[in-house]
Design an enzyme around this catalytic site. Structure first.
Site, PDB file in Angstrom:
ATOM      1  N   TYR A  76       7.966  14.021 -16.047  1.00 54.65           N
ATOM      2  CA  TYR A  76       7.727  15.205 -16.798  1.00 54.65           C
ATOM      3  C   TYR A  76       8.226  16.334 -16.080  1.00 54.65           C
ATOM      4  CZ  TYR A  76       5.460  18.758 -19.757  1.00 54.65           C
ATOM      5  OH  TYR A  76       5.782  19.918 -20.981  1.00 54.65           O
TER       6      TYR A  76
ATOM      7  N   SER B  45      -0.448  28.008 -16.463  1.00 55.78           N
ATOM      8  CA  SER B  45      -0.151  26.756 -15.585  1.00 55.78           C
ATOM      9  C   SER B  45       0.454  27.045 -14.153  1.00 55.78           C
ATOM     10  CB  SER B  45       0.856  26.241 -16.515  1.00 55.78           C
ATOM     11  OG  SER B  45       1.224  24.770 -15.837  1.00 55.78           O
TER      12      SER B  45
ATOM     13  N   ASP C  12      -7.391  16.718 -11.074  1.00 55.83           N
ATOM     14  CA  ASP C  12      -6.817  15.867 -12.013  1.00 55.83           C
ATOM     15  C   ASP C  12      -7.555  15.445 -13.230  1.00 55.83           C
ATOM     16  OD1 ASP C  12      -4.543  14.912 -13.377  1.00 55.83           O
ATOM     17  OD2 ASP C  12      -4.506  13.146 -12.456  1.00 55.83           O
TER      18      ASP C  12
ATOM     19  N   CYS D 291      -4.207 -25.317 -11.091  1.00 57.05           N
ATOM     20  CA  CYS D 291      -3.274 -26.591 -10.838  1.00 57.05           C
ATOM     21  C   CYS D 291      -4.521 -27.859 -10.149  1.00 57.05           C
ATOM     22  CB  CYS D 291      -2.279 -26.446  -9.885  1.00 57.05           C
ATOM     23  SG  CYS D 291      -1.321 -28.048  -8.954  1.00 57.05           S
TER      24      CYS D 291
ATOM     25  N   CYS E 298      -0.102 -30.222  -3.973  1.00 56.74           N
ATOM     26  CA  CYS E 298       0.821 -29.190  -4.516  1.00 56.74           C
ATOM     27  C   CYS E 298       1.289 -28.159  -3.317  1.00 56.74           C
ATOM     28  CB  CYS E 298       0.000 -28.295  -5.674  1.00 56.74           C
ATOM     29  SG  CYS E 298       0.985 -27.046  -5.837  1.00 56.74           S
TER      30      CYS E 298
HETATM   31  S1  IVH Z   1      -6.009  27.551 -10.635  1.00 52.48           S
HETATM   32  C1  IVH Z   1      -3.026  30.719 -12.375  1.00 52.48           C
HETATM   33  N1  IVH Z   1      -6.767  25.892  -9.303  1.00 52.48           N
HETATM   34  O1  IVH Z   1      -3.845  22.807 -12.755  1.00 52.48           O
HETATM   35  C2  IVH Z   1      -4.036  29.893 -11.832  1.00 52.48           C
HETATM   36  N2  IVH Z   1      -5.938  25.289 -11.169  1.00 52.48           N
HETATM   37  O2  IVH Z   1      -1.135  22.880 -13.471  1.00 52.48           O
HETATM   38  C3  IVH Z   1      -4.391  28.610 -12.675  1.00 52.48           C
HETATM   39  N3  IVH Z   1      -5.753  22.725 -11.707  1.00 52.48           N
HETATM   40  O3  IVH Z   1      -4.189  24.566 -15.807  1.00 52.48           O
HETATM   41  C4  IVH Z   1      -5.214  27.472 -12.261  1.00 52.48           C
HETATM   42  N4  IVH Z   1      -7.151  22.189  -9.859  1.00 52.48           N
HETATM   43  O4  IVH Z   1      -6.060  22.764 -14.986  1.00 52.48           O
HETATM   44  C5  IVH Z   1      -6.254  26.115 -10.499  1.00 52.48           C
HETATM   45  N5  IVH Z   1      -7.988  24.252  -7.902  1.00 52.48           N
HETATM   46  C6  IVH Z   1      -7.312  24.704  -8.978  1.00 52.48           C
HETATM   47  C7  IVH Z   1      -7.018  23.345 -10.002  1.00 52.48           C
HETATM   48  C8  IVH Z   1      -6.216  23.892 -10.964  1.00 52.48           C
HETATM   49  C9  IVH Z   1      -6.459  22.044 -11.008  1.00 52.48           C
HETATM   50  C10 IVH Z   1      -5.305  22.669 -12.876  1.00 52.48           C
HETATM   51  C11 IVH Z   1      -5.713  23.758 -13.928  1.00 52.48           C
HETATM   52  C12 IVH Z   1      -4.366  24.062 -14.293  1.00 52.48           C
HETATM   53  C13 IVH Z   1      -3.430  23.193 -14.013  1.00 52.48           C
HETATM   54  C14 IVH Z   1      -1.931  23.988 -13.683  1.00 52.48           C
END
Ligand code: IVH
Length: 529
Positions: free
Chosen positions: A57, A103, A138, A451, A457
């Site tokens: 992705y 994100s 995750d 078996c 075998c």
């Molecule tokens: S910081 C602008 N810290 O990863 C900062 N995100 O791919 C944004 N995530 O939507 C987030 N662990 O759901 C931050 N230690 C961490 C994180 C984290 C997991 C996730 C979060 C975010 C996604 C971004």
């Protein structure tokens, strides 16, 4: 809109060489990518059932971003790069986040991370920066809103601007304080007054995930494909009592709102969250310079298999919040933070064939022969299907596209079939009624097919001999499985006693044996007599 310069921000390692793409090719490719990504977003966010690996992705997304950066006028008005998250499922009220939930750009290798650092330093005109590094959980990202310290509402990320109101479900999580704790020696900067937004990740511990899947299977329901999917499915339950029964955890990583103006660094933000009563990962730390961030990545990756929950990388954040504001954000992600991912352990590939292995005890094990795929640095070409019951439950067929998982040293396994990608004319797989090695009758005993030919075998004999000479048993040095196989093929050995009738001349005829190794093996056999 993205400036063309943003392209370099993503690093150069995309699947397309932009130089070679004509404008009309780019137009077609952009349309295809946008359509594909929209469909994957829907499967991921709305259905909780992704059909491609995250890495695949990310590659699609990156290719699209790069093409659009090169030809900004070709960007479709509904391009997935224009928004943060995905579609929302019906059933929950929509709520606006206190501030957009962004994100993160995913980087796969060290060179890209160093490029990120160089870019930060250049933009800030400084020669080094302090970063906050933490695991990238995750799970499912969540915003919690507190008014004067009291939990008011919680929502999923949704499209980044608005999410689903899952307050009642979140209330059932013990890791979410219903009132923020105010320690007696509260620093002036960590006041809970006003509106405060806490961001973090809801996740399911691996032990809980396995127990839940066992319960689901026993009840005849579909198990979840991953802890992330099960966390998402659990939060987006219309019945909070189900959420309550599944023990989700919550790790906080960010705070916004009224307290923000008093927090100078990400480190202070983390300390404040911990003082309020949130779980933070103990390994998170503040480092100086990008070398230490890279070292942290390696360190966390080496401990990955021993963590109680799944992580898919680390997050590197510029520590000073005034510097963060100085760098600002793009439409989807900040310029001051990145995710430095680990190679994924789940991949999607095709089943080319299903083979049947016969083990030492005569047990028949179905094995999926896969189109070889790289799973976190290891090429996986086979995955176990365990037994007929497991095979029936997952209904894996030759020709299917499957999701496979590699966890630590465990044999890779097929997690599930992507049924919508099944070609026409496939048939369910049945273990044979005759042993595929010796042709003897196969009997079913509980979940197993066996078996009935014992050591007559060849497969059982081979497994038996391998076991006999192995470290856990007689520990005969110099007699590995390759040698056992040669001895059987050349009919030098028909049972265990034959091992002790071997002569130096017999061994001289084997591949990889010379004077010294023959001497050693003869001595080892003599010693084990
Ligand atoms: S910081 C602008 N810290 O990863 C900062 N995100 O791919 C944004 N995530 O939507 C987030 N662990 O759901 C931050 N230690 C961490 C994180 C984290 C997991 C996730 C979060 C975010 C996604 C971004």
């Amino acid at each position: 809109m993205l400036a063309a310069a943003d392209c370099a921000w993503h690093g150069s390692g995309g699947p397309v060489t932009l130089r070679d793409v004509t404008k009309s090719e780019a137009k077609k490719r952009i349309a295809t990518l946008a359509r594909e990504i929209q469909e994957h977003d829907r499967r991921y966010y709305a259905l909780d059932r992704p059909t491609i690996a995250d890495s695949a992705y990310d590659a699609l997304f990156r290719e699209l971003s790069e093409l659009e950066a090169r030809y900004p006028d070709l960007r479709p008005p509904d391009s997935p790069t224009l928004r943060v998250g995905g579609a929302m499922r019906e059933g929950f009220r929509k709520v606006r986040h206190v501030a957009p939930m962004l994100s993160l750009d995913s980087l796969m290798d060290e060179a890209e991370v160093r490029e990120f650092d160089a870019r930060v330093l250049r933009a800030l005109e400084v020669d080094h920066a302090t970063y906050r590094v933490e695991p990238k959980f995750d799970g499912l990202s969540i915003e919690l809103v507190y008014e004067d310290g009291l939990f008011m509402r919680g929502s999923t990320r949704g499209d980044g601007e608005t999410g689903e109101d899952v307050t009642e479900n979140l209330r059932t999580l013990r890791a979410i304080p219903l009132r923020l704790h105010e320690p007696a020696s509260q620093r002036a900067g960590a006041s809970t007054a006003g509106t405060v937004s806490v961001r973090g990740e809801a996740l399911m511990l691996l032990t809980e995930f396995e127990a839940l899947n066992r319960r689901l299977v026993e009840a005849g329901d579909e198990p979840f494909a991953s802890p992330r999917n099960s966390a998402a499915g659990t939060i987006r339950q219309l019945d909070p009592s189900i959420t309550a029964s599944r023990n989700l955890d919550f790790y906080a990583y960010e705070v916004r709102g009224s307290v923000e103006s008093t927090l100078a660094t990400q480190t202070e933000a983390a300390e404040t969250l911990a003082s309020w009563g949130f779980h933070l990962d103990a390994s998170a730390r503040t480092v100086t310079g990008i070398d230490e961030a890279v070292a942290y990545h390696a360190e966390v990756e080496s401990r990955r298999e021993r963590l109680p929950f799944e992580i898919d990388g680390i997050v590197i954040k510029l520590d000073r919040r005034d510097w963060q504001r100085g760098l600002g954000e793009r439409s989807r992600s900040p310029r001051w933070a990145v995710a430095f991912k680990f190679p994924p352990r789940i991949e999607v590939t095709r089943v080319l064939d299903i083979a049947v292995q016969v083990g030492r005890t005569g047990k028949l094990t179905p094995v999926a022969m896969l189109d070889p795929v790289n799973v976190s640095g290891v090429t996986v070409a086979r995955a176990t299907l365990h037994n007929q019951d497991e095979l029936d439950r997952k209904d894996v067929r030759v020709g299917d596209t499957v999701r496979i998982r590699r966890a630590g040293d465990v044999i890779p396994e097929v997690v599930e079939v992507l049924v919508e990608q099944r070609p026409k004319g496939t048939k369910p797989f049945q273990l044979p009624s005759k042993c595929p090695v010796c042709g003897a009758r196969v009997e079913r005993e509980g979940a197993y097919h066996l078996c009935t030919n014992g050591l007559s075998c060849p497969a059982q004999l081979e497994g038996h001999l391998e076991h006999f000479v192995s470290r856990g048993a007689m520990d005969i040095a110099g007699l590995g499985s390759k040698t056992v196989r040669q001895l059987l093929e050349k009919r030098l050995v028909r049972d265990i006693a034959d091992l002790y009738a071997l002569t130096p001349i017999d061994l001289a005829g084997l591949e990889g044996f010379a004077e010294k190794s023959i001497e050693n093996l003869m001595a080892a056999l003599e010693g084990s007599r």
